[in-house]
Design an enzyme around this catalytic site. Structure first.
Site, mmCIF file in Angstrom:
data_model
loop_
_atom_site.group_PDB
_atom_site.id
_atom_site.type_symbol
_atom_site.label_atom_id
_atom_site.label_comp_id
_atom_site.label_asym_id
_atom_site.label_seq_id
_atom_site.Cartn_x
_atom_site.Cartn_y
_atom_site.Cartn_z
ATOM 1 N N GLU A 55 -7.195 -2.814 -6.541
ATOM 2 C CA GLU A 55 -6.309 -3.723 -7.289
ATOM 3 C C GLU A 55 -5.796 -3.052 -8.567
ATOM 4 O O GLU A 55 -5.660 -3.682 -9.617
ATOM 5 C CB GLU A 55 -7.094 -4.995 -7.622
ATOM 6 C CG GLU A 55 -6.337 -6.295 -7.482
ATOM 7 C CD GLU A 55 -5.336 -6.333 -6.373
ATOM 8 O OE1 GLU A 55 -5.733 -6.443 -5.208
ATOM 9 O OE2 GLU A 55 -4.135 -6.263 -6.662
HETATM 10 C C1 LIG Z 1 -12.419 -1.050 -0.020
HETATM 11 C C2 LIG Z 1 -10.996 -0.912 -0.437
HETATM 12 C C3 LIG Z 1 -10.135 -1.979 -0.260
HETATM 13 C C4 LIG Z 1 -8.791 -1.861 -0.603
HETATM 14 N N1 LIG Z 1 -7.921 -2.899 -0.347
HETATM 15 C C5 LIG Z 1 -6.592 -2.702 -0.506
HETATM 16 C C6 LIG Z 1 -5.646 -3.660 -0.045
HETATM 17 O O1 LIG Z 1 -6.016 -4.729 0.468
HETATM 18 N N2 LIG Z 1 -4.324 -3.387 -0.161
HETATM 19 C C7 LIG Z 1 -3.874 -2.221 -0.714
HETATM 20 O O2 LIG Z 1 -2.667 -2.029 -0.800
HETATM 21 N N3 LIG Z 1 -4.746 -1.285 -1.186
HETATM 22 C C8 LIG Z 1 -6.073 -1.497 -1.079
HETATM 23 N N4 LIG Z 1 -6.968 -0.541 -1.508
HETATM 24 C C9 LIG Z 1 -6.449 0.660 -2.130
HETATM 25 C C10 LIG Z 1 -6.754 0.707 -3.632
HETATM 26 O O3 LIG Z 1 -5.974 -0.228 -4.309
HETATM 27 C C11 LIG Z 1 -6.538 2.153 -4.075
HETATM 28 O O4 LIG Z 1 -7.634 2.908 -3.573
HETATM 29 C C12 LIG Z 1 -6.444 2.287 -5.583
HETATM 30 O O5 LIG Z 1 -5.243 1.698 -6.048
HETATM 31 C C13 LIG Z 1 -6.489 3.740 -6.049
HETATM 32 O O6 LIG Z 1 -5.600 4.535 -5.314
HETATM 33 P P1 LIG Z 1 -6.129 5.884 -4.634
HETATM 34 O O7 LIG Z 1 -7.332 5.546 -3.834
HETATM 35 O O8 LIG Z 1 -5.012 6.521 -3.932
HETATM 36 O O9 LIG Z 1 -6.601 6.762 -5.828
HETATM 37 P P2 LIG Z 1 -5.673 7.747 -6.670
HETATM 38 O O10 LIG Z 1 -4.393 7.076 -7.031
HETATM 39 O O11 LIG Z 1 -5.604 9.047 -5.972
HETATM 40 O O12 LIG Z 1 -6.534 7.912 -7.996
HETATM 41 C C14 LIG Z 1 -7.613 8.834 -8.136
HETATM 42 C C15 LIG Z 1 -8.052 8.806 -9.591
HETATM 43 O O13 LIG Z 1 -6.972 9.199 -10.430
HETATM 44 C C16 LIG Z 1 -6.704 8.198 -11.409
HETATM 45 N N5 LIG Z 1 -5.251 8.112 -11.642
HETATM 46 C C17 LIG Z 1 -4.275 8.169 -10.705
HETATM 47 N N6 LIG Z 1 -3.074 8.061 -11.304
HETATM 48 C C18 LIG Z 1 -3.293 7.940 -12.614
HETATM 49 C C19 LIG Z 1 -2.447 7.777 -13.757
HETATM 50 N N7 LIG Z 1 -1.125 7.696 -13.646
HETATM 51 N N8 LIG Z 1 -3.033 7.661 -14.980
HETATM 52 C C20 LIG Z 1 -4.368 7.723 -15.118
HETATM 53 N N9 LIG Z 1 -5.213 7.854 -14.072
HETATM 54 C C21 LIG Z 1 -4.680 7.972 -12.842
HETATM 55 C C22 LIG Z 1 -7.266 6.918 -10.837
HETATM 56 O O14 LIG Z 1 -7.618 5.990 -11.854
HETATM 57 C C23 LIG Z 1 -8.480 7.422 -10.060
HETATM 58 O O15 LIG Z 1 -9.564 7.534 -10.927
HETATM 59 C C24 LIG Z 1 -8.321 -0.664 -1.189
HETATM 60 C C25 LIG Z 1 -9.199 0.407 -1.383
HETATM 61 C C26 LIG Z 1 -10.513 0.296 -0.990
HETATM 62 C C27 LIG Z 1 -11.418 1.491 -1.166
#
Ligand SMILES: Cc1cc2nc3c(=O)[nH]c(=O)nc-3n(C[C@H](O)[C@H](O)[C@H](O)COP(=O)(O)OP(=O)(O)OC[C@H]3O[C@@H](n4cnc5c(N)ncnc54)[C@H](O)[C@@H]3O)c2cc1C
Length: 589
Positions: A440
Site C-alpha cells: 500500500e
Molecule cells: C503480500 C503482498 C500483497 C500485495 N498486494 C498488492 C495488491 O493487492 N495490489 C497491488 O497493486 N500491489 C500489491 N502489492 C505490491 C506492493 O504494493 C509493492 O510490493 C510495494 O508498493 C513496493 O513495491 P516493490 O515491491 O516493487 O518495491 P520497490 O519499489 O522495488 O522498492 C524497494 C525499496 O526501495 C524503496 N523505494 C523505491 N522507490 C523509492 C523512492 N522513490 N524513494 C524512496 N524509496 C524508494 C522502497 O521503499 C523499498 O524499500 C503487494 C505486495 C505484497 C508483498
C-alpha cells in the site's frame, strides 16, 4: 494461541471521548446513536471472535492453494465464516442505506475492520480491499456502474481488488505497461500481467471486481498516462445475471512470510481476445482516482498495525499471567513469581498497551475526519478535515505499521523461548505484521509523501495549525498537577516538530522516515492527553479502575515513548551528507 477478546470497552472509549460522534450524527449519520453503535460493536465482535478468530492458526498452516485450473481454494472454514460475516451485514455497515448499507460513519466501519484484522489479518484483507473499491465507485462510478456493481460489492456478495503492481512497476507505478484498447462499444480490452494481487482469486464469492490501472494507446509515459478500469472475473449479462468468464486467469500464488491464507496472485489478462474492462472516470485520470482507494486503504493498513499488535498484546498478557520464573522484587524468599511481576516484563507489556491505545486514538480520529471531509455542510470545516486527513494518512500508515511490527516482536519477547514457537500464535502476529510497512505504498514512499507534499499544504499552515491544536492540549494538561508531566513531554515534542518542519527538501528526504515517526509519536501523545483529560471529567474521584488505567497508561507513554522524539530529532535533521557518505563501490567492498 489464546482466544481473541474484542477490546470493545477501549473502542467505545475512543468513539465516545476522542471522536465527535454527536457531531457526525448531526451531519448525515442519524443512525450513529450510542446504543446502536454499542450493539453493533458487541454483535460484530462476538461473531468475529467466535467464528473468524478460531480459524486463524489452521488457516496460517494450510494457506490458500492454487489448483491446476487456476482456481484457488481458501483454508477450511473460510467459506462458512465469510458467509456469516456477509449475512450479518458487517461489510456494509458504513455505506449509505440507499445502497444497502448500514448508514454509519466510516469510523465505526474501521472499528469493525480492526476487530476482524485482530482475529485473522489474512481473512480481513478481502473485505478491506472491497471496501476501498466500494468507496471509489460511490464517488466516481457512472450510474450504470453503480447499479451493476455496488449492491453486490457493498453487501460482500462479490469482492473487490486493487491492481497497480507489475514486475517493473512497484513504487514507480508510472512504469506500468498493461494495455487497454477501446473495443468500439464503450468497453476496453485489457492485456498484461499484474503481480502481488491480494485476494486476486478465491472461492468465497461468485465474482471478483478487479480495479486495474492500464494505459490506453497513445497515452503519455508516467503516471499521467494511466487510466482506471473495472475488470470483473465473470462478465455480467444485461439482466444482471452472471455470464461467461472474462479473459483473465490466476497464473500462480506467492509463498510468503505471513498472511498465508491471503492468496497473493499473479494475474494474466488477455491471453485470448483481451479481458473486458470498463473505464472509471475519464481516460488518463486513473492515478487520481486510484488515490481515493489507496488513501482509505492506507488508513486501514495503519490500523492493521493496531489490530495485530492488540492480538499480540492479548497473547503476551495471558502468557505473563500464567508463566512463573524467578523471584520478583519484594516477594518472600523461594517464591516462584509470575513473570508479569518482573519490572522488565511489565515494561514490555506497558509499551504494547500504551502504543496500541495511542495508535487506535489517532487512527479513529483520522477516520472521523474522513467522515467530516465527505459530509460536513460547511466548506471550511470540510477543508480543514481534508487537510488533517492528508497529513495524517501517511503518518498513520508509516507509524502504525512500524509500531505494529515492533510491538508484535515485543509480544514474542514477553513469551521468552515459547515466543519463538508457532503454537503460541506470537510468531504469526509478527510474520503477518511484517508486510504492512511494505504494501500500500512502502513506508519510504509514505515518508516522502508527508515531507514533500503534505507538510507543504498551504505553505505549512495546515501542519502548523495541527501542531498548535496539539499544543493546546499540552497546556490544559499542564494545568492539572497529576497530568503535567504528559503536557510537558507533549509540548517538548511539539516544539521539536515545529522547529524542524520546513527543512531543506533534500535533507528533509534523508530524514523523512524518522520525521514521520516523530509525528506519529507526538500525535499519540496528543490522544493520550485528550484521553486523560476526558477521564478527569468522567471519573473525578478516581473510582473507575478501567478509566484510571487510561491515566496511568498516558503517564507511561509520556515517560517511556514520547522521549523517543528528542532522540529522533538528531536523525531527522542530520541531512543527506552521511546517508550518501559511503560511495556505492565502497559499499560493495
Ligand atoms: C503480500 C503482498 C500483497 C500485495 N498486494 C498488492 C495488491 O493487492 N495490489 C497491488 O497493486 N500491489 C500489491 N502489492 C505490491 C506492493 O504494493 C509493492 O510490493 C510495494 O508498493 C513496493 O513495491 P516493490 O515491491 O516493487 O518495491 P520497490 O519499489 O522495488 O522498492 C524497494 C525499496 O526501495 C524503496 N523505494 C523505491 N522507490 C523509492 C523512492 N522513490 N524513494 C524512496 N524509496 C524508494 C522502497 O521503499 C523499498 O524499500 C503487494 C505486495 C505484497 C508483498
Amino acid at each position: 494461541m489464546t482466544d481473541y477478546r474484542p477490546p470493545i470497552r477501549d473502542i467505545r472509549f475512543v468513539l465516545s471521548n476522542l471522536v465527535d460522534m454527536e457531531g457526525l450524527r448531526a451531519i448525515g449519520f442519524p443512525n450513529a446513536e450510542p446504543d446502536l453503535i454499542d450493539g453493533a460493536l458487541e454483535e460484530a465482535g462476538r461473531l468475529i471472535a467466535e467464528v473468524v478468530a478460531p480459524l486463524a492458526r489452521t488457516a496460517d498452516k494450510t494457506g490458500s492453494v492454487r489448483n491446476p485450473d487456476g482456481s484457488v481454494t481458501t483454508p477450511p472454514g473460510y467459506r462458512q465464516a465469510y458467509r456469516r460475516f456477509v449475512e450479518a451485514g458487517w461489510p456494509a455497515i458504513s455505506f449509505p442505506e440507499e445502497w444497502g448499507g448500514g448508514g454509519l460513519p466510516f469510523v465505526v466501519g474501521l472499528a469493525v475492520a480492526e476487530m476482524l484484522t485482530s482475529a485473522d489479518m489474512a481473512f480481513s484483507l478481502g473485505p478491506m480491499l472491497t471496501y476501498a473499491a466500494d468507496e471509489l465507485l460511490l464517488l466516481h462510478g457512472t450510474e450504470e456502474q453503480k447499479a451493476t456493481f455496488l449492491p453486490h460489492l457493498i453487501s460482500g456478495e462479490w469482492s473487490g481488488t486493487m491492481l497497480l503492481t507489475e514486475a517493473q512497476a512497484g513504487s514507480d507505478v508510472g512504469a506500468l505497461t498493461a494495455k487497454a484498447v477501446p473495443a468500439g462499444d464503450g468497453t476496453y480490452r485489457i492485456t498484461g500481467t499484474k503481480i502481488f494481487v491480494t485476494w486476486g482469486e478465491q472461492d468465497l464469492t461468485d465474482n471478483i471486481v478487479h480495479v486495474t490501472l492500464a494505459r490506453v494507446p497513445g497515452a503519455p509515459p508516467g503516471t499521467k498516462g494511466i487510466s482506471l478500469f473495472l475488470i470483473p472475473k465473470v462478465l455480467i449479462n444485461d439482466d444482471g445475471t452472471l455470464g461467461p468468464r472474462n479473459d483473465l486467469v490466476c497464473v500462480s500464488i506467492e509463498e510468503k512470510v505471513g498472511i498465508h491464507a491471503s492468496p497473493t496472485c499473479v494475474l494474466s489478462f488477455g491471453d485470448n481476445d483481451g479481458a473486458v474492462g470498463y473505464l472509471v472516470g475519464e481516460e488518463q485520470q486513473g492515478m487520481r482516482l486510484m488515490f481515493i482507494m489507496m488513501n482509505t486503504a492506507r488508513l486501514h493498513v495503519g490500523t492493521q498495525g493496531v489490530a495485530v499488535a492488540e492480538r499480540a498484546y492479548q497473547q503476551a498478557l495471558a502468557y505473563a499471567l500464567e508463566r512463573r520464573q524467578g523471584q520478583a522484587v519484594g516477594t518472600a524468599k523461594g517464591t516462584s513469581s509470575l513473570i508479569i511481576e518482573h519490572a522488565d516484563v511489565r515494561r514490555m507489556l506497558m509499551l504494547m498497551r500504551s502504543q496500541i491505545e495511542a495508535m487506535r486514538g489517532v487512527m479513529y480520529k483520522t477516520a472521523a475526519a474522513i467522515d467530516l471531509a465527505h459530509s460536513h455542510p460547511d466548506e471550511a470545516v470540510r477543508q480543514r478535515a481534508a487537510d488533517f486527513v492528508a497529513i495524517m494518512t501517511p503518518v498513520c500508515k508509516l507509524w502504525g505499521t512500524e509500531t505494529g511490527v515492533e510491538l508484535t516482536s515485543l509480544g514474542i519477547q514477553v513469551h521468552g523461548g515459547m515466543g519463538y514457537i508457532e503454537e503460541t500464535g506470537a510468531p504469526q502476529c509478527w510474520r503477518d505484521a511484517r508486510i504492512t510497512p511494505i504494501y500500500e505504498g512502502s513506508n519510504g514512499i509514505q515518508a516522502a509523501d508527508l515531507v514533500a507534499r503534505k507538510l507543504t499544504i498551504g505553505n505549512g499552515a495546515a501542519a502548523l495549525a495541527l501542531l498548535a491544536e496539539m499544543d493546546e492540549v499540552a497546556d490544559q494538561l499542564n494545568a492539572d498537577e497529576g497530568l503535567a508531566r504528559i503536557g510537558f513531554q507533549l509540548h517538548e515534542a511539539g516544539v521539536h516538530l515545529l522547529t524542524h518542519l520546513m527543512q531543506n527538501p533534500n535533507d528533509a528526504l534523508a530524514g523523512a522516515t524518522p520525521f514521520a515517526e516523530m509525528f506519529g509519536i507526538v500525535a499519540g501523545g496528543w490522544v493520550h492527553g485528550l484521553s486523560a483529560l476526558a477521564v478527569r471529567r468522567l471519573d473525578p474521584e478516581g473510582k473507575d479502575a478501567f478509566l484510571q488505567a487510561k491515566i496511568a497508561t498516558a503517564r507511561f507513554y509520556a515517560e517511556h515513548v514520547l522521549p523517543k522524539v528528542a532522540g529522533l530529532v538528531g536523525t531527522t535533521t542530520a541531512g543527506a551528507e552521511t546517508v550518501f557518505g559511503v560511495p556505492v563501490e565502497a559499499m560493495q567492498g
